[in-house]
Design an enzyme around this catalytic site. Structure first.
Site, mmCIF file in Angstrom:
data_model
loop_
_atom_site.group_PDB
_atom_site.id
_atom_site.type_symbol
_atom_site.label_atom_id
_atom_site.label_comp_id
_atom_site.label_asym_id
_atom_site.label_seq_id
_atom_site.Cartn_x
_atom_site.Cartn_y
_atom_site.Cartn_z
ATOM 1 N N ASP A 194 40.704 56.058 -0.264
ATOM 2 C CA ASP A 194 41.998 56.481 0.264
ATOM 3 C C ASP A 194 43.034 55.427 -0.098
ATOM 4 O O ASP A 194 42.695 54.258 -0.345
ATOM 5 C CB ASP A 194 41.926 56.638 1.788
ATOM 6 C CG ASP A 194 43.013 57.553 2.337
ATOM 7 O OD1 ASP A 194 43.825 58.069 1.540
ATOM 8 O OD2 ASP A 194 43.047 57.754 3.558
ATOM 9 N N VAL A 244 53.509 53.379 14.416
ATOM 10 C CA VAL A 244 54.297 52.496 13.563
ATOM 11 C C VAL A 244 53.353 51.788 12.603
ATOM 12 O O VAL A 244 52.709 50.800 12.949
ATOM 13 C CB VAL A 244 55.074 51.461 14.409
ATOM 14 C CG1 VAL A 244 55.934 50.573 13.516
ATOM 15 C CG2 VAL A 244 55.945 52.165 15.445
ATOM 16 N N GLY A 260 39.729 61.875 8.431
ATOM 17 C CA GLY A 260 39.253 62.795 7.397
ATOM 18 C C GLY A 260 37.970 63.487 7.816
ATOM 19 O O GLY A 260 37.784 64.690 7.565
ATOM 20 N N ASP A 261 37.064 62.745 8.453
ATOM 21 C CA ASP A 261 35.819 63.319 8.963
ATOM 22 C C ASP A 261 36.120 64.352 10.043
ATOM 23 O O ASP A 261 35.484 65.418 10.102
ATOM 24 C CB ASP A 261 34.923 62.221 9.539
ATOM 25 C CG ASP A 261 34.729 61.067 8.573
ATOM 26 O OD1 ASP A 261 34.573 61.326 7.364
ATOM 27 O OD2 ASP A 261 34.734 59.909 9.030
#
Length: 304
Positions: free
Chosen positions: A122, A217, A225-226
């Site tokens: 990622d 922030v 994602g899982d």
């Protein structure tokens, strides 16, 4: 066998952590809340995810995976499964073993749905061995019914940079050409400032996109994602309307992140001090209600 018995049972092969929520720990509870039995095989078992200063544990090898699966097979349990879900896998031979498992599951149930989350990286960083990429691309991806990569994983697999929405749809077609029925890109940086944008496409069917406001922030969360893959598995099984499935998936995902932020110390949430890995762990148990009954606020846009 009663046909109802095989309606909702997932064999989930991905990582496990003792503390926190990634991999199977992130996927199992939401699936159970949504009415699925979940049988988990752990590709790795670590004390905690690798974003902490220290992690300890074991990486399972292909023989251990084969042994566990053989036990299921010898007991004639394979026809119980409606889905195979795969996530983080740490070595090549283990990943190749998944293809053999899928073959046997489909022999037992021709309607089995394979949801592949090709967890490789990622934000421009690959965090699995590089030799997994061609195995995913050439051997595993073409076997999937549903795939749920993020933008970086799409770029890795298709070997093309994503700069525009046209690039996204070209990449989607790359997957469809490999006979993947449903492509769900869980996140991309193609949204407006302060937003992510997710995309979904069915082969020879509708396409949708949805804008997702960023929360926190400069806080990144592990396991989202899982969570996306497990939620989408469940909601896409409930309805043939992929727009609705995407909306419900994002609704629960956003609500879990919101609750996680609300439970952080105020100074961390406001960016006044460093957010620890412990405080960034998803508050899944505390979010049972919003997983079970997602309140859809963000609407999917159908792309013609």
């Amino acid at each position: 066998m009663n046909s109802q018995a095989i309606n909702r049972r997932v064999l989930s092969i991905q990582s496990h952590v003792v503390f926190g929520y990634v991999g199977n720990k992130s996927a199992t509870f939401p699936l159970q809340v949504l009415g699925f039995e979940v049988d988990a095989i752990n590709s790795v078992q670590f004390s905690n995810h690798t974003g902490y200063d220290v992690f300890k544990g074991q990486v399972l090898q292909e023989k251990e995976l084969a042994d566990l699966f053989e036990g299921l097979e010898k007991n004639n349990l394979l026809d119980n499964y409606s889905h195979l879900l795969t996530g983080y896998i740490g070595n090549a031979s283990f990943l190749r073993q998944v293809a053999q498992i899928l073959k046997k599951l489909r022999q037992a149930n021709a309607n089995l749905i394979y949801v592949c989350d090709p967890v490789m990286g990622d934000d421009g960083t690959m965090y699995v061995p590089k030799e997994l990429l061609p195995i995913y691309r050439d051997e595993i991806i073409p076997l999937a019914d549903i795939i749920t990569p993020n933008q970086y994983e799409v770029e890795l697999l298709t070997e093309r940079k994503i700069n525009t929405e046209a690039d996204i749809w070209a990449a989607v077609e790359w997957f469809h050409e490999r006979n993947i029925d449903t492509v769900a890109i869980s996140s991309s940086d193609l949204g407006k400032p302060g937003e992510l944008r997710a995309f979904i496409s069915k082969k020879n069917g509708p396409r949708f996109a949805i804008n997702i406001p960023r929360q926190g922030v400069n806080i990144s969360f592990t396991g989202t994602g899982d969570l996306f893959a497990s939620l989408f598995l469940a909601h896409s099984y409930e309805t043939t309307d992929l727009g609705i499935a995407l909306e419900k998936t994002i609704a629960s995902l956003q609500a879990v992140i919101k609750r996680t932020l609300e439970m952080m110390p105020t100074n961390m949430r406001e960016g006044k001090c460093k957010v620890t890995s412990k405080e960034r762990e998803l508050k899944l148990i505390q979010s049972k209600d919003v997983i079970e009954n997602p309140s859809v606020v963000l609407k999917a846009e159908q792309i013609l």
